[in-house]
Design an enzyme around this catalytic site. Structure first.
Site, mmCIF file in Angstrom:
data_model
loop_
_atom_site.group_PDB
_atom_site.id
_atom_site.type_symbol
_atom_site.label_atom_id
_atom_site.label_comp_id
_atom_site.label_asym_id
_atom_site.label_seq_id
_atom_site.Cartn_x
_atom_site.Cartn_y
_atom_site.Cartn_z
ATOM 1 N N LYS A 1 4.638 -3.738 9.684
ATOM 2 C CA LYS A 1 5.737 -3.090 8.971
ATOM 3 C C LYS A 1 6.958 -2.982 9.881
ATOM 4 O O LYS A 1 6.829 -2.884 11.114
ATOM 5 C CB LYS A 1 5.331 -1.675 8.540
ATOM 6 C CG LYS A 1 4.245 -1.587 7.483
ATOM 7 C CD LYS A 1 3.934 -0.126 7.192
ATOM 8 C CE LYS A 1 2.805 0.038 6.186
ATOM 9 N NZ LYS A 1 3.207 -0.344 4.835
ATOM 10 N N ARG B 1 -6.502 -1.411 -0.764
ATOM 11 C CA ARG B 1 -7.396 -1.870 -1.848
ATOM 12 C C ARG B 1 -8.680 -2.486 -1.286
ATOM 13 O O ARG B 1 -9.708 -2.505 -1.959
ATOM 14 C CB ARG B 1 -6.648 -2.855 -2.737
ATOM 15 C CG ARG B 1 -6.259 -4.169 -2.106
ATOM 16 C CD ARG B 1 -5.134 -4.841 -2.857
ATOM 17 N NE ARG B 1 -3.888 -4.104 -2.720
ATOM 18 C CZ ARG B 1 -2.733 -4.445 -3.305
ATOM 19 N NH1 ARG B 1 -2.706 -5.494 -4.114
ATOM 20 N NH2 ARG B 1 -1.652 -3.740 -3.123
#
Length: 460
Positions: free
Chosen positions: A240, A314
């Protein structure tokens, strides 16, 4: 930190809550000295206005709080909490002005307004306390407030003090408080016990990944809560940028939410068999980090192509959901700070959820309206299934295209649940700007609505 009502006392200051158009009629019934004081101080009944009214000896004989109009209150939550933050420290008792059906929500807002995350501050604050209004379920309101405080504390705590190990410790502490069982699978044992994607995401961290399993209750419908416990998310090798990493201590917000909801359920002794599963990891960068292009095999046996290591939530949820599904409970709920797409769709104040059961959705939406905890249903849209199916594996963890990111993430998760009814919540878990009863920082979303809806959903 206390999240309880004050004991009734003769010294409690009567609090009159006044809408703007009720101020003048109320003053007509008061002594001239009171009317003169209120008019001289310009009290008009707007939200956030407060005024102490002194007696002959100078000590306050009553307090006033603005309640504005129903239309204005509809644009905010916890209208009385506007006043709770402005009144001087002391003990107050509501004397008039709030309808019976609003008392419980407004009293809860008052308790929530007591919250401060002051773990790292030397200076503590004095607080404004409230005597419990007549007619409310005191134990329930206090339980909800304390459980919301747990959610906020967990989210607000920086990762240096709340990595996967300490998140597991927090779950064990909660289990001990209510006589629940809590087991933790750690490190390479995850591979031996067939949780390969939890291990893959967390193995690059200096703190080993874990699967937390809390169980409570021996009778009633079986409810399993699954919470994303990514204690910090660097993005992995798809690192990020600085701005994207700033709030990543809150990426375990799903875990915080299911622990808070579990606390409510256990403290209120709901007649359910409760299970809480939390994959607790830190998504870090190291020589053994999982890579873009890797193919991971999940607990369920489905293979997953990794197209972005920053779509890790996920992955860990998938192994936990597969475990939850094996037990075939009556309901599985997952909660996760999963996608920015959900924030784009509904903003930060609404908790979007996905489910295939219209009855569940209707009961949850009705409960959300009753308890002022907004949720919104988004679709498991079957036409998007092909977006999560790559060429060389069963599933894609980060389909391209830029559209429907919240839906494709939810569809991905649903592939790991086949035997049980399932709903997924894609929450934000963060208050960016302080609001009444919700200071800037971690915040609960959807848990009060779920608590209110569960008795109907599970036929309790």
């Amino acid at each position: 930190m206390p999240f309880t009502f004050a004991d009734p006392t003769p010294d409690a200051i009567p609090l009159h809550v006044l809408e703007t158009d009720a101020v003048a009629p109320w003053l007509d019934g008061q002594p001239d000295a009171v009317g003169a004081w209120v008019r001289a101080n310009g009290f008009t009944g707007k939200l956030g206005e407060t005024l102490l009214v002194p007696g002959g000896n100078g000590a306050p004989t009553m307090a006033l709080a603005g309640y504005e109009t129903a239309a204005r209150r509809a644009r905010t939550r916890y209208a009385l909490a506007h006043a709770a933050r402005k009144l001087p420290a002391g003990v107050y008792g509501i004397a008039s002005g709030i309808a019976a059906e609003a008392l419980e929500t407004e009293a809860l807002g008052w308790l929530l307004s007591l919250y401060r995350f002051d773990r790292y501050r030397k200076k503590k604050i004095t607080r404004v306390h409230l005597v419990a209004p007549d007619g409310i379920d005191v134990a329930r309101v206090e339980t909800i407030a304390a459980s919301e405080a747990l959610i906020r504390d967990l989210i607000n705590t920086p990762t240096a003090d709340l990595g996967p190990d300490r998140l597991a410790a927090a779950a064990r502490d909660l289990a001990g408080e209510f006589g629940a069982d809590c087991t933790v699978i750690e490190g390479d044992d995850l591979l031996d016990r067939n949780y390969p994607m939890i291990h893959a995401v967390g193995r690059a961290s200096a703190t080993a990944p874990r699967l937390i399993d809390l169980q409570w209750g021996s009778a009633g419908p079986r409810l399993t809560l699954v919470g994303k416990g990514v204690c910090f998310d660097t993005g992995g090798l798809n690192l990020k940028q600085r701005g994207g990493m700033a709030l990543m201590k809150k990426d375990m917000g799903g875990a915080a939410h299911v622990l808070g909801l579990a606390r409510m359920i256990m403290a209120l002794a709901l007649p359910v068999q409760l299970r809480v599963l939390i994959p607790a990891v830190e998504n870090s960068v190291s020589g053994n980090a999982f890579r873009p292009g890797d193919i991971l095999t999940s607990r369920k046996g489905l293979t997953v192509e990794i197209n972005n290591t920053d779509a890790e939530g996920r992955l860990v949820l998938a192994d936990a959901l597969a475990l939850a599904d094996e037990d075939e409970p009556d309901l599985i709920l997952s909660m996760a700070t999963l996608t920015g797409a959900a924030r784009v769709a509904v903003g930060s104040d609404i908790a979007p959820f996905f489910c295939d059961d219209d009855g569940f959705a209707q009961m949850l939406s009705a409960a959300a309206a009753r308890v002022d905890d907004p949720v919104w249903r988004l679709p498991f849209h079957p036409a998007y299934e092909d977006k999560i199916e790559p060429v060389i594996a069963d599933l894609d963890n980060a389909p391209g295209g830029g559209f429907a990111g919240a839906i494709t993430a939810a569809l991905f998760l649903r592939r790991f649940v086949s035997a049980a009814p399932y709903a997924h919540f894609d929450i934000y878990g963060w208050q960016s700007v302080s609001a009444p009863a919700r200071p800037k920082g971690g915040v609960g979303q959807g848990v009060r609505a779920l608590l209110d809806a569960l008795p109907g959903v599970l036929d309790l």
